[in-house]
Enzyme design. Structure first.
Site, mmCIF file in Angstrom:
data_model
loop_
_atom_site.group_PDB
_atom_site.id
_atom_site.type_symbol
_atom_site.label_atom_id
_atom_site.label_comp_id
_atom_site.label_asym_id
_atom_site.label_seq_id
_atom_site.Cartn_x
_atom_site.Cartn_y
_atom_site.Cartn_z
ATOM 1 C CD GLU A 104 -2.579 1.523 0.153
ATOM 2 O OE1 GLU A 104 -3.654 1.053 -0.094
ATOM 3 O OE2 GLU A 104 -2.337 2.664 -0.561
ATOM 4 C CB VAL B 133 0.966 4.707 -4.786
ATOM 5 C CG1 VAL B 133 0.537 6.303 -5.485
ATOM 6 C CG2 VAL B 133 1.726 3.857 -5.875
ATOM 7 C CB ALA C 220 3.028 7.493 2.655
ATOM 8 C CG LEU D 164 -2.646 9.451 1.665
ATOM 9 C CD1 LEU D 164 -2.409 10.435 0.442
ATOM 10 C CD2 LEU D 164 -3.700 9.942 2.717
ATOM 11 N N GLY E 81 11.975 13.674 6.598
ATOM 12 C CA GLY E 81 11.876 12.327 6.359
ATOM 13 C C GLY E 81 10.796 12.046 4.910
ATOM 14 C CG ASP F 18 9.392 8.530 -5.453
ATOM 15 O OD1 ASP F 18 9.523 7.292 -5.044
ATOM 16 O OD2 ASP F 18 8.402 9.221 -4.754
ATOM 17 C CE LYS G 274 5.788 7.424 -4.424
ATOM 18 N NZ LYS G 274 6.053 8.851 -3.688
ATOM 19 N N GLY H 84 6.252 10.745 4.700
ATOM 20 C CA GLY H 84 6.956 10.782 6.131
ATOM 21 C C GLY H 84 6.773 9.710 6.755
#
Ligand SMILES: NC(=O)C1=CN([C@@H]2O[C@H](COP(=O)(O)OP(=O)(O)OC[C@H]3O[C@@H](n4cnc5c(N)ncnc54)[C@H](OP(=O)(O)O)[C@@H]3O)[C@@H](O)[C@H]2O)C=CC1
Ligand SMILES: N[C@@H](CC=O)C(=O)O
Ligand code: NA
Length: 818
Positions: free
Chosen positions: A607, A610, A612, A614, A665, A679, A683, A798
């Site tokens: 999960e 993409v 983080a 969410l 972070g 990055d 995604k 983060g």
């Protein structure tokens, strides 16, 4: 009236005998009418057999061995009988040892040890223990009498396992017990023929003695005092979460004991069961513990099954051939041949096609069984009606047992499902029509894993364990460990879940410990006990450990780690990762991972690849599974770039904002990955694949925002230097946008099979205008969400949000495993 039986460990030493005496005294003080049966002191029967064999082989060392046994009895006399009464007991014990010494001398002269003689030699074990304990009781003023069971229990002359003549025995017991009101201390295990020749009662012999006497006297209960807390849900040496079964039926106890539960041997309790006498299994070393009640019908069942037991080592014999179909008498001949040769069959399974029959036996009989069957079916084999006899070894049987199965559906479904989810292959299976037992044959190497996994799902009010192997303990891995640490209590109490950190690794050191690495000690432990990192060795060890409910968590950004995912999924180990490398490699690689996970019945969850934490991948997968079609995706997928464009203003330099993003972070371990668009490209590539567009990385168009000098920077430090050099370029981008009342947004889109990543300026009407911090926003236009797209928005980078997304994936595996 009660019969109490004390096993070998209960009477194994002066200390334990002291407890036995106090149990007896407590009963007498309460006015209970009791009789007591004793086994030989722990280990003595085996020693006597060994001594007998030594004597028969002419090895005179047996004399020394016998002295040791004698000394054990003397030590008890010295320890527990006051000096005044000691000498007569010493004399009696010495008398028995002299008699035994003479017998052994005879054995050594004639160099022969028949079963009959061995029974006589073994009988000294119970005669000695019972004699000593009777004397201890008498020295305490208790009116106790030594009862040599040979006077009352009569068997035929089958030495080693005499067949009891109940008519005579019951009569003799009643007569004997009517004669005296003294406390009868009865020798377990031994009996005699009508002619007075000593015999023994075989396996579980002392339990049998208690049962025979209890049944004859119609006792209210029989207490079997042993060295464990009653019968357990599984062997506690194999399943740490096993617990005592408070109440069990005779039939269940019988099934469990057949499959290796050694606490009592219920067949020997048959006489007591026939009279419906309650049996209690109690612990001499934990006297206050309630133990297990064995009764005709068990009370108040909480679970669908009562216990799990296993036989560690069996051989599976398979006989098959087209000539067996519809032919009567094949199985009759098969099992008659085995029975004529005293080969006992543990489990039988035949499919209704009648094409093959398989059965399991003790592996030591495997070769003999093959020879017998090849002979029996030689004619059929010669003409090809039977293909031959195949034997598979290194197998174990697990049996789940419980009367509750009759009433609840889904028990076998649950059993096979947990085995499947743990990648345990079921070689054969059998369920009796009594619905009391379902047995599965599995590879011996999976035994421990299977027992623990099965125990976990059937006894769910007990804490289950998920075994985590975490590679990468940097920002995300370290935060995940911290979150696990904080949640340990909650998960244990509310979810009955133990997250066991069974392995950890960074680039330098790795540590594997199946017993668990406490999440507040991991730093010290990996430093102090860790060995040099080797990913192949880590993965290999993990597979070898073969722990149930294992999950591999990759919190690295390593590019080569994906090769191990295949190996792990193939070994039925689930994988969770925030690392995007695997899913953004070749499309065929992506598909292969999905397929392997599916085939192996395990999970591959990512999960956090993409947005983080969410819920993006899960949302897509839900929509895809329910048949929605994706028409367009528009998204801001970089927490780093979002933060940069939300924070970049006239008073700060671009490079400093990037530094801030890194410090918070948000960036990849190498921030060039974020700034170069790599990055985000990864995604949108993953999203495309998830919605069914089979793109390759090269097909993503990335409109570069970085000037050439930054792109060419060959280290992170020089990258920052080059951004400083180009500060006016970045300031220009911002100023131009602001001049038009717009904001800079790095937007990825997917439409008509084409994916594009580019910096755009958006005005106040655009839904992506109002973002702050590290927000991601993803807008899905689908057939169902056509007029108003489905939008997911929130912090997309983060440590905390990413680690919690990884944590959520781990929890979803825990729910899946049940
Ligand atoms: N930051 C975020 O918001 C998000 C991050 N991610 C992903 O999370 C992953 C981890 O990122 P982050 O925690 O920031 O990275 P870090 O660099 O902080 O940590 C990486 C860890 O992996 C270890 N490691 C790297 N390679 C290996 C290897 N071959 N064998 C064993 N250990 C190894 C490193 O060891 P050592 O300490 O010895 O260097 C370090 O402990 C990345 O893939 C990233 O893309 C995903 C979503 C969001
Ligand atoms: N570096 C990434 C972290 C999440 O994947 C980002 O900035 O979005
Ligand atoms: Na996500």
């Amino acid at each position: 009236m009660k019969v109490l039986k004390f096993g070998g460990t209960s009477v194994g030493s002066a200390d334990s005998i002291r407890t036995v005496i106090s149990i007896i005294e407590n009963n007498l003080e309460r006015g209970e009418h009791i009789a007591v049966v004793f086994s030989a002191m722990g280990g003595v029967t085996n020693k006597l057999i060994e001594i007998g064999k030594m004597a028969a082989s002419g090895n005179t060392e047996y004399i020394e061995f016998l002295k040791v046994v004698e000394e054990r009895h003397f030590a008890v006399v010295r320890g527990l009988i006051n000096v005044k009464h000691q000498s007569s007991t010493f004399a009696a014990v010495r008398g028995l040892f002299n008699e035994l010494g003479d017998i052994l001398k005879g054995v050594s002269w004639i160099r022969e040890l028949s079963d009959r003689t061995l029974d006589l030699i073994m009988s000294f074990g119970e005669r000695l223990s019972t004699l000593v304990i009777t004397e201890i009781l008498r020295s305490k003023g208790i009116n106790a009498e030594f009862c040599d069971a040979r006077q009352i229990i009569h068997t035929n002359a089958t030495y080693g396992m005499g067949d009891v003549n109940f008519e005579v025995t019951n009569h003799q017991i009643l007569e004997y017990f009517a004669k005296s009101t003294a406390l009868q201390c009865v020798t377990g295990f031994i009996a005699s023929t009508a002619e007075g020749i000593t015999t023994t009662l075989g396996r579980g012999g002392s339990d049998y003695t208690a049962s025979i006497i209890g049944a004859a006297l119609e006792a209210d209960s029989i207490e079997i005092w042993t060295d464990v807390d009653g019968m357990m849900t599984a062997d506690p040496r194999k399943v740490a979460n096993a617990f005592t079964i408070p109440s069990i039926s005779y039939a269940e106890a019988m099934e469990l004991s057949h499959f290796g539960a050694k606490v009592i041997y219920p067949p020997s309790l048959q006489p007591a069961f026939a009279k419906n006498i309650t049996l209690k299994v109690l612990n001499t070393f934990n006297v206050d513990f309630e133990g297990t009640y064995v009764q005709k019908a068990a009370n108040g069942k909480e679970y669908a099954i009562t216990g799990i037991s296993s036989i560690d080592e069996i051989a599976l014999v398979n006989i098959q051939g087209s000539g067996m179909i519809g032919v009567a008498g094949i199985s009759g001949r098969l099992f008659t041949a085995l029975s004529n040769n005293s080969i006992s069959v543990i489990l039988i399974s035949q499919a209704s096609s009648e094409h093959s029959i398989c059965f399991s036996i003790d592996p030591k009989n495997a070769q003999k069984a093959r020879e017998i069957l090849e002979k029996e079916f030689s004619a059929e084999i010669a003409i090809g009606h039977i293909d031959g006899i195949s034997i598979e070894k290194n197998l174990s049987i697990i049996a789940i047992v419980g009367e509750g199965m009759k009433k609840s559906t889904g028990v076998s479904g649950k059993l096979f499902s947990v085995l499947g989810k743990n990648g345990i292959n079921v070689v054969a299976t059998a369920q009796g029509s009594s619905e009391l037992n379902i047995s599965v044959v599995i590879s011996k190497s999976d035994l421990s894993k299977a027992l623990n996994a099965i125990h976990g799902v059937f006894f769910q009010s007990e804490t289950r364990s998920l075994n985590l192997f975490i590679v990468g303990v940097g920002l995300i891995g370290g935060t995940l460990l911290e979150q696990i640490r904080n949640q340990t209590g909650y998960l244990r109490e509310e979810k009955l879940l133990n997250l066991n950190i069974a392995g950890l690794s960074n680039t330098k050191k790795m540590l594997l410990d199946p017993d668990g690495i406490k999440p507040d000690q991991w730093r010290d432990r990996i430093n102090d006990e860790g060995v040099k990192t080797s990913l192949p060795a880590f993965v290999q060890r993990m597979i070898e450990l073969n722990l149930p409910n294992s999950v591999f968590v990759d919190c690295t950004s390593d590019k080569d780690i994906v090769q191990y995912y295949h190996m792990l999924l193939d070994a039925s180990i689930s994988v969770v990762t925030p690392n995007k490398v695997a899913n953004s490699g070749s499309y065929s690689e992506y598909l292969a991972l999905q397929r392997t996970a599916l085939q192996r019945g395990v999970k591959f969850l990512y999960e956090t690849n993409v947005g983080a934490g969410l819920p993006i991948i899960n949302t897509i997968q839900g929509l895809m599974a329910s048949g929605d079609k994706f028409l367009k995706i528009e998204a801001i997928l970089s927490g780093t770039l979002s933060y940069i464009f939300n924070s970049f203003g006239p008073s700060v330099r671009f490079a400093d904002v990037v530094r801030e993003a890194k410090a918070k972070g948000f960036t990849e371990p190498d921030p060039r990955e974020d700034l170069s668009g790599a990055d985000v490209a990864r995604k949108i590539l993953i999203l495309a694949r998830e919605v069914g567009v089979p793109l390759e990385a090269e097909e993503i168009t990335i409109a570069q925002i970085l000037p050439d000098n930054c792109l060419k920077a060959n280290s992170v430090d020089s990258f920052f230097e080059e951004m400083e050099v180009s500060d006016s370029f970045f300031a220009g981008l911002r100023e131009n946008a602001e001049a038009e009342g717009k904001k800079l947004r790095y937007i990825a889109s997917l439409e008509n099979g084409k994916a594009l990543v580019q910096l755009q300026t958006v005005d106040a009407q655009h839904p992506f205008y109002t973002l702050s911090g590290s927000d991601n926003i993803i807008s899905f236009t689908t057939e169902r969400y056509k007029d108003r797209p489905l939008v997911i928005k929130g912090p997309g980078a983060g440590a905390e949000v990413t680690a919690s997304g990884v944590f959520a994936d781990i929890m979803s595996i825990s729910s899946y495993l049940g």
